[in-house]
Design an enzyme around this catalytic site. Structure first.
Site, PDB file in Angstrom:
ATOM      1  N   ALA A  35       0.808  -1.240   0.000  1.00 34.66           N
ATOM      2  CA  ALA A  35       0.000   0.000   0.000  1.00 34.66           C
ATOM      3  C   ALA A  35       0.836   1.283   0.000  1.00 34.66           C
ATOM      4  CB  ALA A  35      -1.013   0.046   1.148  1.00 34.66           C
ATOM      5  N   ALA A  36       2.151   1.178  -0.148  1.00 37.15           N
ATOM      6  CA  ALA A  36       2.976   2.399  -0.187  1.00 37.15           C
ATOM      7  C   ALA A  36       2.621   3.234  -1.427  1.00 37.15           C
ATOM      8  CB  ALA A  36       4.450   2.047  -0.197  1.00 37.15           C
ATOM      9  N   GLY A  37       2.452   2.561  -2.565  1.00 34.97           N
ATOM     10  CA  GLY A  37       2.075   3.272  -3.795  1.00 34.97           C
ATOM     11  C   GLY A  37       0.679   3.867  -3.657  1.00 34.97           C
ATOM     12  N   ASP A  38      -0.233   3.136  -3.040  1.00 37.66           N
ATOM     13  CA  ASP A  38      -1.605   3.631  -2.865  1.00 37.66           C
ATOM     14  C   ASP A  38      -1.616   4.866  -1.960  1.00 37.66           C
ATOM     15  OD1 ASP A  38      -2.384   1.407  -4.330  1.00 37.66           O
ATOM     16  OD2 ASP A  38      -2.649   0.175  -2.531  1.00 37.66           O
TER      17      ASP A  38
HETATM   18  O1  LIG Z   1      -1.441  -2.114  -3.345  1.00 39.85           O
HETATM   19  C1  LIG Z   1      -1.671  -3.033  -2.321  1.00 39.85           C
HETATM   20  C2  LIG Z   1      -2.936  -3.795  -2.579  1.00 39.85           C
HETATM   21  O2  LIG Z   1      -2.781  -4.583  -3.741  1.00 39.85           O
HETATM   22  C3  LIG Z   1      -3.786  -5.564  -3.747  1.00 39.85           C
HETATM   23  O3  LIG Z   1      -4.872  -4.996  -4.328  1.00 39.85           O
HETATM   24  C4  LIG Z   1      -4.025  -5.869  -2.272  1.00 39.85           C
HETATM   25  O4  LIG Z   1      -5.375  -5.987  -1.983  1.00 39.85           O
HETATM   26  C5  LIG Z   1      -3.318  -4.761  -1.505  1.00 39.85           C
HETATM   27  O5  LIG Z   1      -4.091  -4.178  -0.496  1.00 39.85           O
END
Ligand SMILES: OC[C@H]1O[C@H](O)[C@H](O)[C@@H]1O
Length: 306
Positions: free
Chosen positions: A242-245
């Site tokens: 989730a770092a990119g998110d």
């Molecule tokens: O970017 C991380 C995410 O990638 C996938 O979608 C997983 O669900 C995770 O939470």
């Protein structure tokens, strides 16, 4: 308003010494189940950064707890539909270096039909932002209809698939790519020099703002005559999930407030550096006060314009 047409996953996270090899049976040292999905993570990050975000998504009936969690963080969930059948889920291995390997089951994320897409797009007004990733179906329709309606489209083609090249990417205002995604889009090797990648991307999509994330090597931004580079904070990564998110959510929230790109990059990169020091997807996304404290307390990174 920022609308996020995005996946919602239940993440099953296994801590392992190394990623499982062909034929190997590997015991994990820990297991957790948390909210994830690139879409849900990005909505949470926008909300935790103080932005206004309405999530367009689908979820299996059994997982309505997710709605409470998203709403509690400030995400508008009125357009997350509960459907029969399973939610999307992800099996995530995290190794001792904090890197991950992910298997996805799309479930409800691939259940959008044409009528639902039309209903969603009908709510938007010209000038509203639309954020998308590559974990839901019917992306080409969504992008095209959103563009025709006058929405401003931001796209993160993760996880990269062959179909991404066929999407109407020129309809985007902003494209967030990592090195592998950038290389695939311009058919170059992943270890190609970052500036060569940017030039090739710019050649392919001259009207699109490009944000090239390079993990611990920092981030580049390219648009018309402007090119920026910001190094990354030096931190020990516990879990990069989730770092990119987190980066994208924080960038979009700052952009929504009309901030300059330099500010958006600094905020996003600091939020992402905090995220990698925590375990899990949604639980690792920092709140705005933590990010502001880090910006004040950490050494200031030098941004280069070139
Ligand atoms: O970017 C991380 C995410 O990638 C996938 O979608 C997983 O669900 C995770 O939470």
């Amino acid at each position: 308003m920022l609308y996020n047409f995005g996946s919602i996953n239940i993440d099953h996270i296994y801590r392992v010494a190394h990623f499982v090899r062909p034929g190997e049976t590997l015991a994990s040292s820990s297991y957790r189940q948390v909210l994830g999905g690139k879409g849900a993570n990005q909505s949470l990050a926008v909300a935790r950064a103080g932005g206004n975000v309405c999530h367009w998504g689908q979820l299996g009936n059994a997982d309505r707890w997710v709605l409470e969690m998203l709403s509690a963080a400030g995400v508008d969930t009125t357009n997350v539909e509960l459907i029969d059948g399973p939610s999307g889920h992800a099996l995530i291995q995290v190794d001792d270096a904090g890197e991950n390997a992910i298997i996805l089951f799309p479930g409800a994320n691939h259940g959008f039909d044409a009528a639902r897409i039309e209903t969603l797009i009908d709510q938007a007004r010209p000038g509203d932002w639309l954020l998308l990733q590559n974990e839901c179906n019917r992306l080409a329709e969504v992008m095209t209809q959103a563009h025709e309606r006058g929405m401003v489209v931001a796209f993160n083609p993760a996880p990269m698939t062959a179909g991404v090249s066929e999407l109407p990417l020129e309809a985007c205002q902003l494209l967030f790519v990592n090195r592998g995604e950038a290389a695939a889009l311009v058919e170059l090797d992943e270890d190609t020099d970052r500036d060569v990648l940017l030039e090739a991307l710019e050649h392919r999509l001259p009207e699109v703002e490009l944000v090239l994330t390079l993990g611990s090597d920092g981030v580049c931004y390219q648009y018309r005559q402007q090119r920026l580079y910001l190094p990354a904070h030096r931190v020990a990564a516990l879990d990069t999930t989730a770092a990119g998110d987190t980066f994208i959510g924080y960038f979009m929230a700052a952009r929504q407030r009309g901030k300059e790109v330099e500010h958006c990059l600094r905020l996003a990169s600091t939020a992402s550096a905090l995220c990698v020091q925590r375990a899990g997807a949604a639980p690792s996304i920092p709140v705005a006060s933590d990010v502001e404290a880090a910006i004040r307390g950490w050494p200031e990174l030098v941004m280069t314009s070139y």
